[in-house]
Design an enzyme around this catalytic site. Sequence first.
Site, PDB file in Angstrom:
ATOM      1  N   GLU A 174       0.831  -1.216   0.000  1.00 58.85           N
ATOM      2  CA  GLU A 174       0.000   0.000   0.000  1.00 58.85           C
ATOM      3  C   GLU A 174       0.863   1.262   0.000  1.00 58.85           C
ATOM      4  O   GLU A 174       0.545   2.239  -0.680  1.00 58.85           O
ATOM      5  CB  GLU A 174      -0.964  -0.050   1.191  1.00 58.85           C
ATOM      6  CG  GLU A 174      -1.967  -1.193   0.993  1.00 58.85           C
ATOM      7  CD  GLU A 174      -2.959  -1.351   2.125  1.00 58.85           C
ATOM      8  OE1 GLU A 174      -2.514  -1.639   3.252  1.00 58.85           O
ATOM      9  OE2 GLU A 174      -4.164  -1.189   1.893  1.00 58.85           O
ATOM     10  N   GLU A 206      -3.974  -9.998   4.173  1.00 60.28           N
ATOM     11  CA  GLU A 206      -5.092  -9.593   5.039  1.00 60.28           C
ATOM     12  C   GLU A 206      -6.240 -10.599   5.070  1.00 60.28           C
ATOM     13  O   GLU A 206      -6.782 -10.903   6.130  1.00 60.28           O
ATOM     14  CB  GLU A 206      -5.637  -8.214   4.606  1.00 60.28           C
ATOM     15  CG  GLU A 206      -4.764  -7.041   5.006  1.00 60.28           C
ATOM     16  CD  GLU A 206      -3.685  -6.707   3.993  1.00 60.28           C
ATOM     17  OE1 GLU A 206      -3.409  -7.533   3.100  1.00 60.28           O
ATOM     18  OE2 GLU A 206      -3.105  -5.604   4.091  1.00 60.28           O
TER      19      GLU A 206
HETATM   20  N1  COA Z   1       4.391  -7.692  12.376  1.00 61.70           N
HETATM   21  C1  COA Z   1       5.221  -7.794  13.435  1.00 61.70           C
HETATM   22  N2  COA Z   1       6.399  -8.481  13.391  1.00 61.70           N
HETATM   23  C2  COA Z   1       6.715  -9.067  12.220  1.00 61.70           C
HETATM   24  C3  COA Z   1       5.891  -8.995  11.086  1.00 61.70           C
HETATM   25  C4  COA Z   1       4.679  -8.266  11.183  1.00 61.70           C
HETATM   26  N3  COA Z   1       3.854  -8.126  10.160  1.00 61.70           N
HETATM   27  N4  COA Z   1       6.475  -9.692  10.085  1.00 61.70           N
HETATM   28  C5  COA Z   1       7.621 -10.176  10.598  1.00 61.70           C
HETATM   29  N5  COA Z   1       7.775  -9.822  11.875  1.00 61.70           N
HETATM   30  C6  COA Z   1       8.874 -10.123  12.781  1.00 61.70           C
HETATM   31  C7  COA Z   1       8.817 -11.591  13.216  1.00 61.70           C
HETATM   32  O1  COA Z   1       7.946 -11.751  14.310  1.00 61.70           O
HETATM   33  C8  COA Z   1      10.267 -11.840  13.567  1.00 61.70           C
HETATM   34  O2  COA Z   1      10.532 -11.317  14.841  1.00 61.70           O
HETATM   35  P1  COA Z   1      11.440 -12.160  15.901  1.00 61.70           P
HETATM   36  O3  COA Z   1      12.783 -12.262  15.227  1.00 61.70           O
HETATM   37  O4  COA Z   1      11.451 -11.263  17.104  1.00 61.70           O
HETATM   38  O5  COA Z   1      10.766 -13.453  16.072  1.00 61.70           O
HETATM   39  C9  COA Z   1      11.033 -10.989  12.552  1.00 61.70           C
HETATM   40  O6  COA Z   1      10.109 -10.020  12.092  1.00 61.70           O
HETATM   41  C10 COA Z   1      11.537 -11.779  11.371  1.00 61.70           C
HETATM   42  O7  COA Z   1      10.425 -12.453  10.807  1.00 61.70           O
HETATM   43  P2  COA Z   1      10.421 -14.047  10.534  1.00 61.70           P
HETATM   44  O8  COA Z   1       9.003 -14.496  10.490  1.00 61.70           O
HETATM   45  O9  COA Z   1      11.340 -14.745  11.464  1.00 61.70           O
HETATM   46  O10 COA Z   1      11.057 -14.064   9.065  1.00 61.70           O
HETATM   47  P3  COA Z   1      10.830 -15.177   7.969  1.00 61.70           P
HETATM   48  O11 COA Z   1      11.799 -14.865   6.892  1.00 61.70           O
HETATM   49  O12 COA Z   1      10.832 -16.536   8.548  1.00 61.70           O
HETATM   50  O13 COA Z   1       9.340 -14.904   7.424  1.00 61.70           O
HETATM   51  C11 COA Z   1       7.520 -13.579   6.604  1.00 61.70           C
HETATM   52  C12 COA Z   1       9.040 -13.718   6.775  1.00 61.70           C
HETATM   53  C13 COA Z   1       7.247 -12.216   5.976  1.00 61.70           C
HETATM   54  C14 COA Z   1       7.010 -14.680   5.664  1.00 61.70           C
HETATM   55  C15 COA Z   1       6.827 -13.713   7.972  1.00 61.70           C
HETATM   56  O14 COA Z   1       7.508 -12.875   8.897  1.00 61.70           O
HETATM   57  C16 COA Z   1       5.386 -13.310   7.956  1.00 61.70           C
HETATM   58  O15 COA Z   1       4.541 -14.082   7.470  1.00 61.70           O
HETATM   59  N6  COA Z   1       5.062 -12.130   8.504  1.00 61.70           N
HETATM   60  C17 COA Z   1       3.710 -11.653   8.624  1.00 61.70           C
HETATM   61  C18 COA Z   1       3.190 -11.110   7.312  1.00 61.70           C
HETATM   62  C19 COA Z   1       1.776 -10.611   7.506  1.00 61.70           C
HETATM   63  O16 COA Z   1       0.848 -11.363   7.634  1.00 61.70           O
HETATM   64  N7  COA Z   1       1.652  -9.279   7.582  1.00 61.70           N
HETATM   65  C20 COA Z   1       0.405  -8.632   7.900  1.00 61.70           C
HETATM   66  C21 COA Z   1      -0.234  -8.138   6.674  1.00 61.70           C
HETATM   67  S1  COA Z   1      -1.769  -7.359   7.062  1.00 61.70           S
END
Ligand code: COA
Length: 245
Positions: free
Chosen positions: A115, A135
């Site tokens: 966005e 989302e």
């Molecule tokens: N909000 C808060 N923290 C987030 C985040 C989010 N949207 N996305 C990632 N993080 C944090 C993780 O909790 C992690 O923190 P930690 O190291 O303290 O545990 C850090 O960022 C690294 O993320 P991680 O998940 O370990 O990386 P990854 O490479 O394994 O996975 C993603 C990457 C993007 C696939 C995964 O983090 C994810 O699915 N994030 C959420 C995406 C999402 O649904 N966003 C909301 C959209 S409305």
Amino acid sequence: MSGFETLIYEKKDSIAYVTLNRPQALNAYNIQMRNDLHEVLGAIRDDIEVRVAIFKGAGGKAFCAGADLSEFLTAPSPIVARQVRWKRDVWGLFLSIPQPLIAAVHGYVLGSGIEIALCCDIRIASEDAQFGLPEIGLGIIPAAGATQTLPRTIGRARALEMLLTNRWIDAEEACRIGLVNKVVQREKLLETAEEMAKKIASYNPVAVRNAKQAVMRGLELPLAEGLDLEKRLALEVQLMANQTK
Ligand code: COA
């Protein structure tokens, strides 16, 4: 301007740089980032020295992994969390910025990340970029413009597929469908955005702003009104040029 918790704001010559700076959370968009962005966007809009702005993400893994899920889950309810976000209309402000905005995106570009990029005028992605709208899987819909800006950018069917199925797409596909303008190697990302920004900044700023305005406002108008708008804006550029002669 400095001292932001979630952003780095820099100005070099006539180019502003906004870096989303929560790499430990993949630059997830939280309430503090909303407040910081609101302040920075206001500063960009009001600063006549700034001719172009570049938006980028800190760290190696992401431009922005969407809304901060920890905040989202601890807020009293998603509705209240959203009301808090809407109080300051960052997205309306984003779309009202008269200067061209360039998004230089890498890694995860999810939810609010897309966005923010869609509020920019030109998007450049590195080869590792991945775009998605998670989302729907969280039981919500995007509320920072994606349901409006995405179909206007890539068309209704493609936008609905991304919105309804949460299919993530890579940089190559994003470029093919017009979500990004260009894909470059990771190490060339900032350089490419800067080259483009410098080129834009070298042109008559009134012509640049009016060209952006003609496109942005014109897209919302019937063709005849859009053409009238173009005439007025073109005349304004000419008058300003005559005055400085
Ligand atoms: N909000 C808060 N923290 C987030 C985040 C989010 N949207 N996305 C990632 N993080 C944090 C993780 O909790 C992690 O923190 P930690 O190291 O303290 O545990 C850090 O960022 C690294 O993320 P991680 O998940 O370990 O990386 P990854 O490479 O394994 O996975 C993603 C990457 C993007 C696939 C995964 O983090 C994810 O699915 N994030 C959420 C995406 C999402 O649904 N966003 C909301 C959209 S409305």
